[in-house]
Design a protein around this motif. Structure first.
Motif, mmCIF file in Angstrom:
data_model
loop_
_atom_site.group_PDB
_atom_site.id
_atom_site.type_symbol
_atom_site.label_atom_id
_atom_site.label_comp_id
_atom_site.label_asym_id
_atom_site.label_seq_id
_atom_site.Cartn_x
_atom_site.Cartn_y
_atom_site.Cartn_z
ATOM 1 N N LEU A 141 34.484 44.942 37.731
ATOM 2 C CA LEU A 141 34.626 43.943 38.777
ATOM 3 C C LEU A 141 34.383 42.536 38.231
ATOM 4 O O LEU A 141 35.133 41.599 38.534
ATOM 5 C CB LEU A 141 33.658 44.244 39.922
ATOM 6 C CG LEU A 141 33.683 43.274 41.108
ATOM 7 C CD1 LEU A 141 35.054 43.289 41.777
ATOM 8 C CD2 LEU A 141 32.591 43.624 42.110
ATOM 9 N N LEU A 142 33.330 42.395 37.407
ATOM 10 C CA LEU A 142 33.047 41.091 36.811
ATOM 11 C C LEU A 142 34.189 40.651 35.898
ATOM 12 O O LEU A 142 34.609 39.485 35.929
ATOM 13 C CB LEU A 142 31.737 41.152 36.027
ATOM 14 C CG LEU A 142 31.338 39.877 35.276
ATOM 15 C CD1 LEU A 142 31.131 38.727 36.257
ATOM 16 C CD2 LEU A 142 30.077 40.108 34.441
ATOM 17 N N ASP A 143 34.703 41.577 35.107
ATOM 18 C CA ASP A 143 35.824 41.253 34.224
ATOM 19 C C ASP A 143 37.057 40.857 35.029
ATOM 20 O O ASP A 143 37.774 39.908 34.678
ATOM 21 C CB ASP A 143 36.130 42.455 33.330
ATOM 22 C CG ASP A 143 37.210 42.144 32.300
ATOM 23 O OD1 ASP A 143 37.000 41.219 31.491
ATOM 24 O OD2 ASP A 143 38.247 42.830 32.291
ATOM 25 N N GLY A 144 37.302 41.581 36.124
ATOM 26 C CA GLY A 144 38.445 41.262 36.961
ATOM 27 C C GLY A 144 38.315 39.898 37.625
ATOM 28 O O GLY A 144 39.289 39.144 37.704
ATOM 29 N N LEU A 145 37.126 39.568 38.094
ATOM 30 C CA LEU A 145 36.912 38.260 38.716
ATOM 31 C C LEU A 145 37.058 37.135 37.694
ATOM 32 O O LEU A 145 37.574 36.057 38.015
ATOM 33 C CB LEU A 145 35.531 38.206 39.375
ATOM 34 C CG LEU A 145 35.341 39.091 40.609
ATOM 35 C CD1 LEU A 145 33.900 39.030 41.088
ATOM 36 C CD2 LEU A 145 36.294 38.670 41.727
ATOM 37 N N THR A 146 36.604 37.387 36.453
ATOM 38 C CA THR A 146 36.742 36.370 35.406
ATOM 39 C C THR A 146 38.207 36.108 35.091
ATOM 40 O O THR A 146 38.658 34.953 35.039
ATOM 41 C CB THR A 146 36.011 36.822 34.132
ATOM 42 O OG1 THR A 146 34.630 37.070 34.434
ATOM 43 C CG2 THR A 146 36.104 35.762 33.050
ATOM 44 N N ASN A 147 38.974 37.191 34.887
ATOM 45 C CA ASN A 147 40.408 37.016 34.638
ATOM 46 C C ASN A 147 41.112 36.435 35.859
ATOM 47 O O ASN A 147 42.021 35.601 35.735
ATOM 48 C CB ASN A 147 41.047 38.350 34.259
ATOM 49 C CG ASN A 147 40.563 38.862 32.926
ATOM 50 O OD1 ASN A 147 40.158 38.091 32.057
ATOM 51 N ND2 ASN A 147 40.584 40.171 32.752
ATOM 52 N N GLY A 148 40.691 36.882 37.043
ATOM 53 C CA GLY A 148 41.302 36.375 38.265
ATOM 54 C C GLY A 148 41.085 34.888 38.454
ATOM 55 O O GLY A 148 41.943 34.198 39.028
ATOM 56 N N ALA A 149 39.948 34.376 37.972
ATOM 57 C CA ALA A 149 39.696 32.941 38.081
ATOM 58 C C ALA A 149 40.715 32.146 37.267
ATOM 59 O O ALA A 149 41.188 31.091 37.692
ATOM 60 C CB ALA A 149 38.278 32.630 37.617
ATOM 61 N N VAL A 150 41.057 32.655 36.081
ATOM 62 C CA VAL A 150 42.080 31.989 35.258
ATOM 63 C C VAL A 150 43.444 32.088 35.932
ATOM 64 O O VAL A 150 44.196 31.102 35.996
ATOM 65 C CB VAL A 150 42.122 32.597 33.844
ATOM 66 C CG1 VAL A 150 43.245 31.972 33.022
ATOM 67 C CG2 VAL A 150 40.784 32.412 33.137
ATOM 68 N N TYR A 151 43.771 33.269 36.451
ATOM 69 C CA TYR A 151 45.048 33.427 37.156
ATOM 70 C C TYR A 151 45.096 32.529 38.393
ATOM 71 O O TYR A 151 46.176 32.055 38.781
ATOM 72 C CB TYR A 151 45.253 34.880 37.571
ATOM 73 C CG TYR A 151 45.251 35.861 36.433
ATOM 74 C CD1 TYR A 151 45.607 35.474 35.148
ATOM 75 C CD2 TYR A 151 44.865 37.197 36.627
ATOM 76 C CE1 TYR A 151 45.595 36.376 34.098
ATOM 77 C CE2 TYR A 151 44.859 38.105 35.582
ATOM 78 C CZ TYR A 151 45.216 37.684 34.328
ATOM 79 O OH TYR A 151 45.199 38.581 33.281
ATOM 80 N N ALA A 152 43.934 32.292 39.000
ATOM 81 C CA ALA A 152 43.889 31.425 40.174
ATOM 82 C C ALA A 152 44.285 29.998 39.811
ATOM 83 O O ALA A 152 45.001 29.335 40.571
ATOM 84 C CB ALA A 152 42.495 31.450 40.791
ATOM 85 N N VAL B 43 44.566 40.146 41.930
ATOM 86 C CA VAL B 43 45.335 40.550 40.746
ATOM 87 C C VAL B 43 44.400 40.849 39.577
ATOM 88 O O VAL B 43 44.578 41.835 38.857
ATOM 89 C CB VAL B 43 46.352 39.455 40.371
ATOM 90 C CG1 VAL B 43 46.942 39.714 38.985
ATOM 91 C CG2 VAL B 43 47.469 39.394 41.398
ATOM 92 N N GLY B 44 43.402 40.001 39.383
ATOM 93 C CA GLY B 44 42.457 40.227 38.293
ATOM 94 C C GLY B 44 41.689 41.525 38.440
ATOM 95 O O GLY B 44 41.492 42.259 37.464
ATOM 96 N N ILE B 45 41.255 41.824 39.656
ATOM 97 C CA ILE B 45 40.510 43.065 39.892
ATOM 98 C C ILE B 45 41.413 44.280 39.700
ATOM 99 O O ILE B 45 41.015 45.273 39.071
ATOM 100 C CB ILE B 45 39.902 43.049 41.306
ATOM 101 C CG1 ILE B 45 38.833 41.952 41.404
ATOM 102 C CG2 ILE B 45 39.305 44.409 41.663
ATOM 103 C CD1 ILE B 45 38.301 41.740 42.810
ATOM 104 N N VAL B 46 42.635 44.224 40.219
ATOM 105 C CA VAL B 46 43.572 45.338 40.043
ATOM 106 C C VAL B 46 43.869 45.560 38.570
ATOM 107 O O VAL B 46 43.917 46.701 38.082
ATOM 108 C CB VAL B 46 44.875 45.071 40.829
ATOM 109 C CG1 VAL B 46 45.954 46.073 40.452
ATOM 110 C CG2 VAL B 46 44.611 45.124 42.322
ATOM 111 N N GLU B 47 44.047 44.483 37.822
ATOM 112 C CA GLU B 47 44.320 44.606 36.391
ATOM 113 C C GLU B 47 43.140 45.233 35.659
ATOM 114 O O GLU B 47 43.314 46.084 34.785
ATOM 115 C CB GLU B 47 44.629 43.239 35.801
ATOM 116 C CG GLU B 47 44.925 43.281 34.306
ATOM 117 C CD GLU B 47 45.068 41.895 33.708
ATOM 118 O OE1 GLU B 47 45.787 41.755 32.718
ATOM 119 O OE2 GLU B 47 44.425 40.961 34.231
ATOM 120 N N SER B 48 41.929 44.824 36.019
ATOM 121 C CA SER B 48 40.744 45.346 35.347
ATOM 122 C C SER B 48 40.574 46.842 35.593
ATOM 123 O O SER B 48 40.385 47.633 34.654
ATOM 124 C CB SER B 48 39.506 44.579 35.821
ATOM 125 O OG SER B 48 38.341 45.065 35.199
#
Length: 346
Positions: free
Chosen positions: A10-21, A305-310
């Motif tokens: 979840l943390l990894d997904g939120l981190t990647n999602g922040a960049v995608y945001a 998207v970040g969470i789904v990807e993670s």
């Protein structure tokens, strides 16, 4: 999967999602103001990360020379336009010098400072400045003369700009990948989670940028002008708001966001000359979730998207890209069924 693994994902997904945001916000911004689906947004990400990587070696990055070439082409186009309008030499020269001024200063400062290998923060600022200067030039060379064209034509131009920027990236950076040093070496252990300084920087940057964008569009005169152009381009033009200036400013902001995104992901992943395409597409998926019109929708869509990807990379790593891009299909289907279809000009 236990709770500790789920929290890490979840943390990894939120981190990647922040960049995608960040990329999703830039995509929505460009589309609402100029009607351009800006596919090369990811190239700004790659250019930002790779420019910093070259500065780390003490060399002048190729993006500096490309910036000068692009500025020269844009200056010649502005001079030709002024000459056709006034048939006078002085206004044409002034128009060319205005276009060349900022890119020339940015290129000169970067070329002077790069061999001296300054602090990482200065190198990062130079990288952001170089890539940000690309935005208005890309709009001037590729899109400004087609401002009244259909969205399909603008999309086709975006595809061409993407391939051109990818090829130039290969020319100036080569096929080798680069990974940048982190900006903050902090590591905090929170139970099963390890919170790094880079993760905190990504989150703080996203929040700061969201607040700055809100203040810009709500309080600043130029921000209100961009909002007016996004709502009604013809009405804004009749009120004296230049659609050309609005387009160049919008692309400058998109380039700035892309460069910042490149600096943020550089320490956590190896960036190649063509890495920006997939990253930009994920930002585009986030923008589509928001209907290419809603900033909060793009923000929430990017985090999703970040969470789904993670979690997808954990369950089926070979299909994580397929899973992410498949998210577009139900969103488009739902919007097609619930939204009315109208002519583009309306």
């Amino acid at each position: 999967m236990d709770l500790s693994i789920a929290s890490i994902l979840l943390l990894d997904g939120l981190t990647n999602g922040a960049v995608y945001a960040l990329l999703g916000l830039a995509t929505v911004l460009v589309f609402t103001v100029t009607r351009v689906i800006f596919i090369p947004q990811g190239e700004f990400v790659a250019y930002g990360a790779l420019t910093l990587a070259i500065l780390q070696t003490g060399k002048v990055p190729g993006t500096v020379w490309l910036l000068l070439i692009l500025a020269a082409v844009a200056a010649l186009m502005d001079m030709a336009a002024q000459w056709q309008r006034h048939r006078r030499v002085l206004p044409a020269l002034k128009a060319g010098l205005r276009t060349l001024a900022i890119p020339a200063v940015v290129a000169a400062v970067t070329a002077f400072v790069a061999p001296r290998q300054p602090h990482l923060a200065i190198q990062a600022l130079l990288s952001v400045a170089v890539v940000t200067a690309y935005g208005p030039l890309v709009y001037r060379v590729a899109y400004q003369s087609l401002a009244d064209a259909s969205s399909l034509v603008l999309l086709i131009v975006s595809v061409g700009v993407h391939f051109a920027m990818t090829g130039l990236g290969l020319l100036f950076f080569g096929a080798e990948g680069f990974r940048n040093p982190p900006f903050w070496d902090l590591r905090l252990s929170l139970g099963p989670l390890t919170l790094t300084g880079q993760t905190l920087i990504i989150g703080i940057t996203l929040l700061a940028l969201v607040v700055l964008l809100w203040l810009f569009f709500e309080r600043a005169l130029y921000g209100k002008a961009l909002r007016a152009t996004a709502v009604n381009r013809l009405g804004a033009r009749l009120m004296g708001i230049s659609s050309q200036t609005a387009g160049q400013m919008t692309f400058a902001m998109a380039a700035l966001i892309g460069a910042l995104s490149g600096l943020l992901i550089g320490p956590s992943t190896t960036v190649f000359y063509d890495s920006g395409f997939l990253i930009g597409l994920k930002g585009f998926v986030a923008a589509v979730v928001g209907g290419l019109a809603s900033y909060p929708g793009a923000l929430l869509g990017a985090l999703f998207v970040g969470i789904v990807e993670s979690f997808g990379s954990f369950w089926a790593s070979s299909f994580k890209e397929v899973i992410v891009f498949t998210l577009v299909l139900p969103v488009l289907l739902a919007r097609s069924l619930t939204s009315g279809h109208s002519d583009e000009d309306h």
